[in-house]
Design a protein around this motif. Structure first.
Motif, PDB file in Angstrom:
ATOM      1  N   VAL A 114       0.862  -1.200   0.000  1.00 27.64           N
ATOM      2  CA  VAL A 114       0.000   0.000   0.000  1.00 27.64           C
ATOM      3  C   VAL A 114       0.895   1.246   0.000  1.00 27.64           C
ATOM      4  O   VAL A 114       1.220   1.754  -1.065  1.00 27.64           O
ATOM      5  N   ASN A 115       1.264   1.745   1.138  1.00 26.42           N
ATOM      6  CA  ASN A 115       2.243   2.843   1.194  1.00 26.42           C
ATOM      7  C   ASN A 115       2.834   2.970   2.600  1.00 26.42           C
ATOM      8  O   ASN A 115       2.302   2.400   3.560  1.00 26.42           O
TER       9      ASN A 115
ATOM     10  N   SER B  35       0.722  -7.918  -7.276  1.00 33.11           N
ATOM     11  CA  SER B  35       1.728  -7.709  -8.332  1.00 33.11           C
ATOM     12  C   SER B  35       1.058  -7.226  -9.612  1.00 33.11           C
ATOM     13  O   SER B  35       1.514  -6.258 -10.239  1.00 33.11           O
ATOM     14  N   ILE B  36      -0.043  -7.876 -10.001  1.00 37.99           N
ATOM     15  CA  ILE B  36      -0.769  -7.468 -11.213  1.00 37.99           C
ATOM     16  C   ILE B  36      -1.280  -6.035 -11.052  1.00 37.99           C
ATOM     17  O   ILE B  36      -1.151  -5.203 -11.968  1.00 37.99           O
ATOM     18  N   ALA B  37      -1.848  -5.728  -9.875  1.00 39.30           N
ATOM     19  CA  ALA B  37      -2.380  -4.378  -9.635  1.00 39.30           C
ATOM     20  C   ALA B  37      -1.269  -3.337  -9.734  1.00 39.30           C
ATOM     21  O   ALA B  37      -1.444  -2.283 -10.349  1.00 39.30           O
ATOM     22  N   LYS B  38      -0.109  -3.648  -9.154  1.00 39.63           N
ATOM     23  CA  LYS B  38       1.021  -2.696  -9.192  1.00 39.63           C
ATOM     24  C   LYS B  38       1.503  -2.480 -10.623  1.00 39.63           C
ATOM     25  O   LYS B  38       1.855  -1.369 -11.010  1.00 39.63           O
ATOM     26  N   ILE B  39       1.508  -3.567 -11.408  1.00 39.80           N
ATOM     27  CA  ILE B  39       1.914  -3.444 -12.814  1.00 39.80           C
ATOM     28  C   ILE B  39       0.929  -2.539 -13.558  1.00 39.80           C
ATOM     29  O   ILE B  39       1.321  -1.633 -14.292  1.00 39.80           O
ATOM     30  N   LEU B  41      -1.068  -0.233 -12.258  1.00 39.96           N
ATOM     31  CA  LEU B  41      -0.913   1.142 -11.785  1.00 39.96           C
ATOM     32  C   LEU B  41       0.326   1.785 -12.399  1.00 39.96           C
ATOM     33  O   LEU B  41       0.319   2.959 -12.769  1.00 39.96           O
ATOM     34  N   GLY B  42       1.392   1.013 -12.559  1.00 38.31           N
ATOM     35  CA  GLY B  42       2.613   1.513 -13.173  1.00 38.31           C
ATOM     36  C   GLY B  42       2.395   1.864 -14.633  1.00 38.31           C
ATOM     37  O   GLY B  42       2.886   2.884 -15.122  1.00 38.31           O
ATOM     38  N   MET B  43       1.573   1.040 -15.315  1.00 33.11           N
ATOM     39  CA  MET B  43       1.315   1.276 -16.745  1.00 33.11           C
ATOM     40  C   MET B  43       0.467   2.523 -16.971  1.00 33.11           C
ATOM     41  O   MET B  43       0.612   3.250 -17.932  1.00 33.11           O
ATOM     42  N   HIS B  44      -0.472   2.766 -16.010  1.00 25.72           N
ATOM     43  CA  HIS B  44      -1.377   3.907 -16.152  1.00 25.72           C
ATOM     44  C   HIS B  44      -0.884   5.137 -15.384  1.00 25.72           C
ATOM     45  O   HIS B  44      -1.630   6.071 -15.155  1.00 25.72           O
ATOM     46  N   GLY B  45       0.353   5.119 -14.956  1.00 27.34           N
ATOM     47  CA  GLY B  45       0.923   6.271 -14.248  1.00 27.34           C
ATOM     48  C   GLY B  45       0.410   6.346 -12.845  1.00 27.34           C
ATOM     49  O   GLY B  45       0.390   7.391 -12.253  1.00 27.34           O
TER      50      GLY B  45
END
Lengths: 300, 45
Positions: A114-115, B35-39, B41-45
């Motif tokens: 999360v953060n 991991s998928i969510a972080k990827i 989020l990384g792709m969409h800034g």
């Protein structure tokens, strides 16, 4: 010569679950979720779920460490003597390892997934509950519940921080609301389970200062609680949905608290007004936090 | 230790092992989803 502790069979997994105080966790999870949903930022559903899971695990860890430290107190109170440790269904070391492990896991997962702001507040809330409330205050001062109440007030801030990575006035007011709600809520309970606390030697206000002072304190703490509850509306942080609900529900709370505050000792009616205030206080928190989320979604 | 005690210990160990297996499975799924969510989020800034 010392006597060895009796060898216990491995505890059942349900006893580990009971260590986490699942009923207390419900309110913690709900206020944390509301803090997250009221925040002016969207959060990925998986990350949001993880944040709420971490809040729940952190609360469970704090509950487990509380039961580890207070096994002797729990054994002396009828309300708590069937918990896994006083009932002899689990050894203390297992409870300690479980609590520390769960606390570390919840904070690390929050920090990684999360953060760091949310992880930091979660750490403070666990340490506050275990060290400040359980170890330091509970057995020493009748103000234990006042200062210790802060531990239960952190979840809305954690939820908000999970969504925004930041802090603002509204989550601080939500913190204040839960913080100031805790004394009237717990003292109403303490009035009708006074004997239990007295038997265990816990210096709860009714035990130390008597019923009359406790009743006055319930009335007095309701005033700043009401201000913190209604304040987001005039401050322009919420709309009329929250404003209307907070004014109405807080007025009912104040009336019930006034009834308890002005009653005299020993009126012999099974403490009905105190039980009514205690039950309503739980409903109150659910309704007011629900209204906050509804309001933020309607007027977003 | 009586046979009843041994039986109780075995049953407790088995049920705890089952719960631990379920929790570890859930953790694996959660880490995968994070991991998928972080990827994303990384792709969409």
């Amino acid at each position: 010569m010392t006597t060895a502790a009796p060898l216990l069979p491995p505890a059942d997994w349900r006893d580990f679950l009971a260590l986490t105080k699942p009923r207390v966790m419900t309110l913690v999870v709900f206020t944390g979720l509301c803090g997250m949903l009221a925040a002016p930022a969207s959060i990925h559903p998986v990350i949001g779920f993880t944040a709420i899971l971490c809040i729940a695990l952190g609360a469970g860890a704090a509950g487990a460490l509380n039961q580890w430290y207070e096994a002797d107190l729990d054994a002396a109170m009828r309300r708590t003597q069937k918990r896994p440790l006083p009932d002899g269904r689990m050894d203390r070391q297992s409870a300690l390892h479980f609590g520390v492990g769960l606390a570390a896991f919840s904070v690390i997962l929050m920090g990684l997934a999360v953060n760091l702001v949310a992880a930091a507040i979660l750490t403070v809330s666990i340490l506050f509950y275990v060290l400040v409330y359980t170890v330091w205050l509970k057995r020493r001062t009748p103000q234990n519940i006042v200062i210790g109440g802060a531990a239960g007030a952190f979840p809305p801030m954690i939820g908000w921080a999970a969504a925004t990575g930041d802090m603002a006035v509204l989550p601080v007011l939500m913190f204040l609301l839960v913080f100031l709600w805790t004394p009237p809520h717990f003292w109403a309970l303490a009035l009708f389970v006074k004997t239990d606390y007295a038997n265990a030697g816990v210096p709860m206000l009714p035990v130390v200062a008597g019923e009359r002072v406790t009743r006055h304190q319930i009335g007095l703490y309701t005033i700043p609680m009401a201000i913190a509850a209604v304040a987001p509306w005039p401050l322009g942080l919420t709309g009329p949905v929250y404003g209307g609900v907070s004014v109405a529900t807080t007025a009912i709370f104040a009336l019930l608290a006034l009834r308890v505050a002005t009653r005299r000792q020993g009126e012999g009616d099974a403490m009905k007004p105190e039980k009514r205030l205690f039950r309503y206080s739980i409903l109150y928190l659910f309704v007011i936090f629900g209204a906050l989320v509804a309001d933020r979604w309607i007027f977003a | 230790m009586t046979p009843d005690d041994q039986d109780l210990i075995r049953r407790r160990q088995a049920s705890r092992a089952r719960v631990m297996a379920l929790l570890l499975g859930a953790l694996v799924l959660l880490i995968f989803a994070i991991s998928i969510a972080k990827i994303q989020l990384g792709m969409h800034g």
